[in-house]
Every structure is written in C-alpha cells, then in structure tokens.
Design an enzyme around this catalytic site. Sequence first.
Site, short mmCIF file in Angstrom:
data_model
loop_
_atom_site.label_atom_id
_atom_site.label_comp_id
_atom_site.label_asym_id
_atom_site.label_seq_id
_atom_site.Cartn_x
_atom_site.Cartn_y
_atom_site.Cartn_z
CG ASP A 71 12.25 17.12 -20.60
OD1 ASP A 71 11.01 17.10 -20.78
OD2 ASP A 71 13.06 16.42 -21.24
NE ARG A 96 -4.71 31.09 -12.42
CZ ARG A 96 -4.56 31.04 -13.74
NH1 ARG A 96 -3.90 32.00 -14.39
NH2 ARG A 96 -5.08 30.06 -14.44
CG HIS A 141 -2.17 26.44 -16.75
ND1 HIS A 141 -2.35 27.67 -16.14
CD2 HIS A 141 -1.76 26.71 -17.99
CE1 HIS A 141 -2.05 28.64 -17.00
NE2 HIS A 141 -1.68 28.08 -18.13
CG ASN A 185 -5.21 28.78 -17.59
OD1 ASN A 185 -5.40 29.89 -17.10
ND2 ASN A 185 -4.53 28.60 -18.71
CD GLU A 186 -5.53 31.17 -21.26
OE1 GLU A 186 -4.97 30.49 -22.13
OE2 GLU A 186 -5.13 32.31 -20.97
CG ASN A 328 -6.02 33.80 -17.79
OD1 ASN A 328 -6.15 34.17 -16.62
ND2 ASN A 328 -5.47 32.66 -18.13
CE1 TYR A 330 -0.76 37.41 -21.04
CE2 TYR A 330 -2.77 36.11 -21.10
CZ TYR A 330 -1.50 36.33 -20.59
OH TYR A 330 -1.00 35.49 -19.64
CD GLU A 398 -2.54 33.11 -17.54
OE1 GLU A 398 -2.24 33.47 -18.70
OE2 GLU A 398 -2.67 31.92 -17.20
#
Length: 528
Positions: A71, A96, A141, A185-186, A328, A330, A398
């Site tokens: 929020d 980005r 996203h 995104n993804e 992206n 990780y 990312e």
Amino acid sequence: MKLLIIIGLAAVWCDAAQWQDRRFPDDFRFGAATAAYQIEGGWNADDKGESIWDRLTHTNPDFIADRSNGDVAADTYSNYRTDVQMMRELGLDAYRFSIAWSRILPNGISSKVSDAGIAFYNNYINEMVKYNITPMVTLYHWDLPQKLQDLGGFMNPNFHEWFEDYARVAYENFGDRVKHWITFNEPREICYEGYGSDTKAPVINATDIGTYYCAKNLLIAHAKAYHAYVKDFKPKQGGVCGITISVNWVGPLTDSEDDRLAAEIKRQAEWGLYAEPIFSEYGGFPAELCNIVAWKSAEQGYRRSRMPEFTDEERTLVRGSSDFFGVNHYSGTLVSATHYKETHPVPSLLDDAGVGVYNPPEWPQSASSWLRLSPNSLYYALTHLDTKYNKPIIYVTENGWSESPEDGYYIDNGRVEYFRAKLNDALDALEAGVDLRGYMAWSLMDNFEWNQGYLERFGLFEVDFKSEYKERRPRKSAFVYKHIIETRVVDPYYEPDSLTMWIDDGHYFQSAYYNNQYSSGPFSVSYN
Ligand SMILES: *[C@@H]1O[C@H](CO)[C@@H](O)[C@H](O)[C@H]1NC(C)=O
C-alpha cells in the site's frame, strides 16, 4: 625440458588476466532495477485502479509472510526525486522500473487514461533524463488491473488486445524519452506461479493447463505490443523493445546422457517455454517438452494436449519479436533424471518435467529459499543463450542477493561478494564474445518482496519502512557498486572509507559508515 616448462608456466601466468585489466566497456550500461508494486505505494492515490496484488494482499493477508502489503512500500509515489538522487549518487547509466498498468489505465482498458498517473511517470522520467540516466521501462511487472483479472486475465484469448492498447498508451506518452521497452517481466513467474500453482497473484492454481495457456496468450500479447512499437513508434522514436525472462542456470548433476537430457527438459520447463517461441529459429514451444505434455495428456484422458498449439500465423508473429533478450538471473540448480525427485500435483508442469533437483549445500544461501550463490551460474546462463539463440543482444535486467533484516544489514558483505562474483561472470561472458550490453542490479532499494513481504531485503539502499518518510540509507554494497561503475573494474579488495552520499537539492543521506563499521546513529537524513 625444464626451460620449456618454465616458459609454459610463465605463459599460463601471464595469460591469466589480472582484475585490473578486465574492464567493462565504456558504453556498457550499469543500472539498478525495481518494480512498481514493490516500491511505489500510493496504491489508491488519485484515480489509480485496483491491481491483483492490491486485491490479494487486502483480502488474504495471511498469504504474505509478515501480513504486510505494498500500500505504501517505499512510497516512491511521493519520494521519486529522492530515488533519482540515489541513482545519480551511484553513478547509474540506466534505471529499470515498471509502470503500474492500473495507475495509467484505472480500468485496465484504454477508454480512460489517468492524467495523474501519466503525470507521475512523466515527472519520474524527466527527473532521470535531467541527470542523464537512461530509463528502461517494464510495461508489466505482475500488477494486472483487477478488472481484467475478473475477465480471466492472461487466460482470456483476447488478452493481447488489452495489452497492446496499454502498450500504445505508454509509447505515445513516454516514448519520446524512453528508448528501452520491456513488455513483460518474467513470464514464468506470471504464468507458472500465478496460474499454474499457488504462490503469486492471482493464485489460480490451475496446475494442469494454467501455465501453458497463460504462456501462449502472454507471448501473443508480447508480440502484438512489439510489432505495434516497430511499426508505429520505432521509426520516429528510434528505441528498442524486448522481453525479460528469468534464466537461472540449470545444469546436469552428472555427465550422463540421461542427466543432460533431464537438464534440457528442466530448462524448457523453466524458461524455454517463453524463450523458444521468440528466439529460436523455428519458433513455437520447445519440442521435447511439447511432446512430453502431449503424450502425458493423452494418457491422462485429455482430448487434446494440455499445451496449446500455435497456428503457423501465430508462430510467425511471435518468432523474432524481440530486439534483445532481458535476463533476470539469480541462482542455479543441478538436475538429475533419477535422483532427488519429489512428488508434484498430477498433472502439473513439474510433474510433466519429471526431473529431480539438487542444490549443493556448500553453495552459500541467501535469505531467500530459492537463491544461492551458484558458482559461475551467470556465465553458464549467458554463454548458453548466446549459443542456443544465435548471439542475441542481452541485458542482465535483474541480479541480486537477499539478506534478512537481521543479517549484516549495513555491512552487507554477502551481497558484496555476490555482486563481485556475478560481475566477474559478466566479464567472462564478454570475453567469450557474448553480446552483453548492460547490467541492472536488483535492487536500488529494499522493497516489498511479494509473499515474503519485508522479510527479505535486496536493496543497495536500506529503506526504513517504519519511518514516516521511508528514509533510505546506503549500504556498503552501494559504495562498492558505485566504485565498480566509476572504474569499470571489479576490484576484489576495494573497501569504502568515508561515506556520505549527497543529494543535489540540499537534502542528503548521511550514512555513518566509516572504517568498515556503521555507528549506531543518529543518522541525519533530511527531506523537505
Ligand atoms: C493448489 O493445487 C494443489 C494440487 O491440487 C493443492 O495441493 C494445493 O493445496 C492448492 N493450493 C491452494 C492454495 O489451494
């Protein structure tokens, strides 16, 4: 003989490039990344419409580990100028971020455009451009307007019309300054986690067909938005448009034929499903996975394959529809055809893939269950894509490391070690000829980490979510990243010393970082 050995050794030693000599090119774009729902707040500011994450967090707070929501988050809606000062202080070439669809189109469809929403992104973009920071905009996203979800969201075969219209509104309003567009995104996280299982909004959990139908509809929407840009905007605006796919490395546990095939199936299930239709020469869904789903579906009594087909026209529309591959990245995993198998819902994507996954315990673990420092994983991923898809232009969109709010915190050595390791992978990939153009660290600042709420922190800047103004303070990793951007070199020994980051307009972040220690404060951070 002895002399030859000595000459040989010298050659080896002298060949091994020193870290000082391994430089990122001057035109390589270093940046940082964020996403609207994770930082913006202002969830109902002005006439913003409700998104699926607003709905999920408000109606099912237990879904989030700390019962929090986005929020307010980092309140970028009020603090965007501070964010840009952080970018400027880091020396970022690019930033980005994503647009909240329901902030500019409150109903999702394009009949009503929010002036306040357009003004917010105009201000944000203008502020970046003022400091020569290249905006890289993600259109989607994960925060679908709830009204479109009520009509089926990504399951609706007309989804592409809604998305193309939204994309056109964005190109029209921001395309004079935004030259780098990312449609989605993804896709894996949108489709598998949102529709094919139960870990992300809208938690549809249609394990049999959710992932596959979403994938097809998403890819067509991507292609329509891409072609709209190429046909009607690119000639005048001159930018590029691509997609970002999560590509963690998936390697075989052993060198056996079976394990190598298992790893390929797993790669297809993880990201090939979305990459193959766009980047492969023929297009369409990846062949091996497609065959498996077809015969399993028949065995399971379905009248048609749970993986929908592309018509020739659709296949051609999607194939080649990207100016670059946004990666992206990780982590990594090892895959076995026979070992480490777990039970999964039947039918489901994971059951269809039917392989075992192993994460060596010696790979350092972040605060996120899914994120380990997997050696050379980015290098493997980038060189694999380079070979498989015929040298696409790649941006790492990312890459980052999480710590819990208790760990390290300001002295985030785990994050520093991770960034250095992955940036060395990026240098190795460049040396191997990969057409890598940029790297966006995740993330500029701490943010709402979806189901994990505020329990996993990814920021170069800490955000004090309890403070009224959501104060930001640089961590050690911010100073290390700044030094890398400035020098274009990954210095393994660099330790920052005197550390104050200044903001242009009389405000400042004063981190009390000194001599490798943070004092306990008070920190003076002033905002007007
Ligand atoms: C999702 O479906 C699976 C398999 O049917 C089930 O085990 C799981 O409990 C479901 N999740 C939710 C949140 O309903």
